[in-house]
Design a protein around this motif. Structure first.
Motif: not given
Length: 229
Positions: A55-63, A33-42
């Motif tokens: 900011s933003w992120d997108m993910e593709l995953l295989f489990r 599947g896949g997903g959408l989300g947010m990012t942070g930085y330190l």
């Protein structure tokens, strides 16, 4: 109502129950599947608040689903990171300020441990349709700041929550903190702003992903036999 009619009704109910039970007992080996989300930085351009410039992120995953407690996930991320040292209380030498923005690409391998036996059906295994989990792994991240390309290994660590609205569908929410083996994720200008050389223990560049995912299971574990692991 006649005895014959009652017999037919009873047989129909039993067949329907049997079909439902067989469906509920289905078990699958893979999930994608896949997903959408947010990012942070330190890092050097933001030392205090992880969500100062989200900011933003997108993910593709295989489990690969090893069993109801363990799963192993391959993922690909694309996302954005940014920071601005002018918003910090600490100041750099000569009152200099730095800011950066980059798009990163990440590949990784993760191991997941579910706190509950995750799944549907098979009441004897005490499966649950939801579970919190912990996860850790190893990744590789690539980025570019001011035309300077960089790449580094990362160690992602995090927690998550899975929910199964139906037999093969999964919803997930996962938070990961990712330690990078570099001090130049935020660009060469911030690789050593205080004149203190970085090391594995002193490296200051981290980033996070908070991602909502949707995935679908496939490939029956045991399509023709009655035995299950």
């Amino acid at each position: 109502m006649s005895t014959r009619a009652l017999t037919i009704i009873a047989a129909t109910v039993m067949l329907a129950a049997s079909a439902f039970s067989a469906k509920a007992q289905e078990d699958y080996r893979f999930d994608a599947g896949g997903g959408l989300g947010m990012t942070g930085y330190l890092g050097d351009a933001n030392t205090s608040s992880l969500w100062q410039k989200p900011s933003w992120d997108m993910e593709l995953l295989f489990r690969y689903i090893a069993n109801p407690r363990w799963a192993f996930k391959s993922n690909i991320y694309i996302g954005s990171l940014s920071g601005d040292s002018s918003k910090m209380t600490n100041v750099f030498p000569d009152d200099q300020t730095y800011k950066f923005s980059t798009t990163f690409y990440e590949i990784g391998e993760m191991a997941e441990f579910n706190f509950f036996s995750y799944g549907m059906g098979e009441s004897y295994r005490k499966l649950k349709r939801f579970t919190p989990y912990i996860t850790a792994g190893l990744g590789m991240t690539m980025w570019s700041v001011d035309s300077n390309f960089g790449a580094a290994f990362t160690i992602p660590l995090g927690i998550g929550f899975k929910y199964k609205p139906s037999l093969r569908l999964n919803f997930g929410l996962e938070f990961l903190m990712k330690k990078t083996f570099t001090d130049s994720l935020d660009g060469p200008s911030l690789a050593d702003p205080m004149g203190i050389k970085s090391s594995f223990m002193k490296n200051t560049d981290w980033y996070s992903t908070l991602t909502f995912t949707v995935s679908y299971e496939f490939s029956k574990r045991c399509a023709v036999c009655n035995y299950k692991d």
